[in-house]
Scaffold this motif. Structure first.
Motif, short mmCIF file in Angstrom:
data_model
loop_
_atom_site.label_atom_id
_atom_site.label_comp_id
_atom_site.label_asym_id
_atom_site.label_seq_id
_atom_site.Cartn_x
_atom_site.Cartn_y
_atom_site.Cartn_z
N LEU A 1 11.64 12.46 7.19
CA LEU A 1 11.79 11.18 7.89
C LEU A 1 12.06 10.08 6.87
CD1 LEU A 1 8.97 11.46 10.57
CD2 LEU A 1 11.44 11.43 10.98
N GLN A 2 12.95 9.19 7.23
CA GLN A 2 13.38 8.15 6.30
C GLN A 2 12.38 7.00 6.22
OE1 GLN A 2 17.29 7.23 7.78
NE2 GLN A 2 18.14 9.16 7.05
N ASP A 3 12.52 6.25 5.15
CA ASP A 3 11.60 5.14 4.88
C ASP A 3 11.60 4.07 5.96
OD1 ASP A 3 10.87 6.36 2.53
OD2 ASP A 3 12.15 5.12 1.26
N ASP A 4 12.69 3.95 6.73
CA ASP A 4 12.76 2.89 7.73
C ASP A 4 12.06 3.26 9.04
OD1 ASP A 4 14.65 4.74 8.59
OD2 ASP A 4 16.12 3.21 9.15
N THR A 5 11.40 4.44 9.09
CA THR A 5 10.60 4.78 10.26
C THR A 5 9.18 4.26 10.04
OG1 THR A 5 10.03 6.96 9.39
CG2 THR A 5 11.97 6.82 10.83
N LYS A 6 8.56 3.83 11.10
CA LYS A 6 7.22 3.24 11.00
C LYS A 6 6.20 4.22 10.43
CE LYS A 6 4.60 -0.34 11.75
NZ LYS A 6 4.80 -1.58 10.98
N ILE A 7 6.28 5.50 10.82
CA ILE A 7 5.29 6.47 10.33
C ILE A 7 5.39 6.63 8.82
CG2 ILE A 7 6.73 8.50 10.83
CD1 ILE A 7 2.87 8.32 10.96
N VAL A 8 6.59 6.64 8.27
CA VAL A 8 6.73 6.77 6.82
C VAL A 8 6.20 5.52 6.12
CG1 VAL A 8 8.39 7.01 4.92
CG2 VAL A 8 8.63 8.42 6.97
N GLU A 9 6.45 4.36 6.70
CA GLU A 9 5.89 3.11 6.16
C GLU A 9 4.37 3.18 6.14
OE1 GLU A 9 5.43 -1.50 7.67
OE2 GLU A 9 7.20 -0.38 8.34
N ILE A 10 3.78 3.62 7.24
CA ILE A 10 2.32 3.72 7.35
C ILE A 10 1.77 4.74 6.36
CG2 ILE A 10 0.45 4.47 8.88
CD1 ILE A 10 2.10 3.18 11.19
N MET A 11 2.43 5.90 6.25
CA MET A 11 1.97 6.92 5.30
C MET A 11 2.03 6.37 3.88
SD MET A 11 3.26 10.60 6.88
CE MET A 11 4.97 10.32 6.52
N GLY A 12 3.02 5.54 3.60
CA GLY A 12 3.12 4.92 2.28
C GLY A 12 1.92 4.02 2.00
N TYR A 13 1.50 3.24 2.98
CA TYR A 13 0.32 2.39 2.80
C TYR A 13 -0.92 3.24 2.56
CZ TYR A 13 3.20 -1.27 4.99
OH TYR A 13 4.20 -2.16 5.30
N ARG A 14 -1.08 4.29 3.35
CA ARG A 14 -2.26 5.13 3.24
C ARG A 14 -2.32 5.86 1.89
NH1 ARG A 14 -1.61 7.65 9.26
NH2 ARG A 14 -2.48 5.89 10.42
N ALA A 15 -1.17 6.23 1.36
CA ALA A 15 -1.12 6.97 0.10
C ALA A 15 -1.17 6.07 -1.12
CB ALA A 15 0.16 7.82 0.05
N MET A 16 -0.97 4.80 -0.93
CA MET A 16 -0.86 3.86 -2.04
C MET A 16 -2.15 3.79 -2.87
SD MET A 16 0.38 -0.08 -1.75
CE MET A 16 1.96 0.42 -1.07
N ASP A 17 -1.98 3.83 -4.18
CA ASP A 17 -3.10 3.68 -5.11
C ASP A 17 -3.16 2.21 -5.52
OD1 ASP A 17 -5.03 3.74 -7.06
OD2 ASP A 17 -4.08 5.35 -8.23
N LEU A 18 -4.10 1.49 -4.93
CA LEU A 18 -4.20 0.05 -5.16
C LEU A 18 -4.53 -0.29 -6.61
CD1 LEU A 18 -6.10 -1.02 -1.92
CD2 LEU A 18 -3.66 -1.23 -2.41
N ARG A 19 -5.13 0.66 -7.33
CA ARG A 19 -5.48 0.41 -8.73
C ARG A 19 -4.25 0.23 -9.59
NH1 ARG A 19 -9.03 5.65 -9.27
NH2 ARG A 19 -7.09 6.31 -8.34
N LYS A 20 -3.12 0.72 -9.14
CA LYS A 20 -1.88 0.62 -9.92
C LYS A 20 -1.14 -0.69 -9.70
CE LYS A 20 -1.17 5.56 -10.28
NZ LYS A 20 -0.28 6.69 -10.02
N ILE A 21 -1.60 -1.50 -8.75
CA ILE A 21 -0.96 -2.78 -8.48
C ILE A 21 -1.67 -3.86 -9.29
CG2 ILE A 21 -0.38 -4.48 -6.70
CD1 ILE A 21 -0.39 -2.17 -4.68
N LYS A 22 -0.94 -4.45 -10.21
CA LYS A 22 -1.53 -5.45 -11.13
C LYS A 22 -1.71 -6.82 -10.48
CE LYS A 22 -1.52 -2.45 -14.44
NZ LYS A 22 -2.63 -1.57 -14.39
N ASP A 23 -0.72 -7.25 -9.71
CA ASP A 23 -0.76 -8.58 -9.10
C ASP A 23 -1.86 -8.62 -8.02
OD1 ASP A 23 0.39 -10.40 -6.65
OD2 ASP A 23 0.81 -11.27 -8.64
N LYS A 24 -2.78 -9.56 -8.17
CA LYS A 24 -3.94 -9.64 -7.28
C LYS A 24 -3.54 -9.91 -5.83
CE LYS A 24 -8.46 -11.78 -6.85
NZ LYS A 24 -9.43 -12.70 -7.39
N LYS A 25 -2.60 -10.84 -5.60
CA LYS A 25 -2.18 -11.16 -4.23
C LYS A 25 -1.49 -9.96 -3.57
CE LYS A 25 -1.76 -16.11 -4.10
NZ LYS A 25 -1.00 -17.21 -3.53
#
Length: 192
Positions: A136-160
């Motif tokens: 499924l492509q990135d422009d589908t809502k489920i792939v977007e949601i799975m991306g959020y769920r899989a995201m490692d927040l520790r790797k994001i430097k910008d606080k906002k």
């Protein structure tokens, strides 16, 4: 099994012979939901899974082989990459989708990308469904949601930016279906 060069019918015939076997995608979705259901014992799950895949249990000649065949099928004809892999809380990957809680998003994604109505389609082989789901492509809502769920927040430097994605992870998080004992055990494992 290679979906590009191996004929699905031949693969199924070679594996199951004359034994009737349910290969529709709905059966494997129900199998996955059954395996995640904590109300059943392991033995009950195995029996129910056999009933899902094998319409006539009397055709089964050996239950161990039937279970192996069922699991082989669920894995889309793939052998386990590393069967000696440790199983434990520290090595489990985080679940990023649920056929139970994301059904609308998955249904919508198949309509959007493939123009396939999963309600109206009479039959779709599990392996074909799984290949389409995985692509499924990135422009589908489920792939977007799975991306959020899989995201490692520790790797994001910008606080906002980290706070923004933390909120999105929280909005789309799956319910925690673990028992209190499992939660306590997982917490204890994280400390050590």
């Amino acid at each position: 099994m290679n979906l590009l060069v191996d004929d699905l019918q031949v693969q199924m015939q070679n594996r199951f012979g004359d034994i009737e076997f349910n290969s529709d995608f709905r059966i494997s979705i129900m199998f996955e939901l059954l395996m995640q259901d904590r109300r059943y014992t392991a033995e009950q799950k195995v029996f129910q899974a056999l009933r899902l895949y094998y319409p006539d249990l009397q055709q089964i000649k050996g239950y161990e082989k039937a279970i192996d065949d069922m699991l082989w099928f669920y894995r889309c004809g793939k052998e386990l990459a590393n069967s000696s892999k440790k199983r434990g809380n520290g090595n489990q990957s985080k679940q990023i989708y649920s056929y139970e809680f994301d059904d609308n998003y998955i249904y919508g994604a198949f309509m959007q990308q493939y123009n396939i109505d999963l309600q109206d389609i009479e039959y779709l082989h599990w392996w074909k469904f799984k290949a389409m789901f995985d692509c499924l492509q990135d422009d589908t809502k489920i792939v977007e949601i799975m991306g959020y769920r899989a995201m490692d927040l520790r790797k994001i430097k910008d606080k906002k930016e980290r706070e923004h994605y933390k909120k999105l992870k929280n909005v789309y998080k799956l319910p925690d279906m673990r028992s209190e004992e499992e939660k306590e055990a997982d917490f204890a494992n994280e400390l050590w």
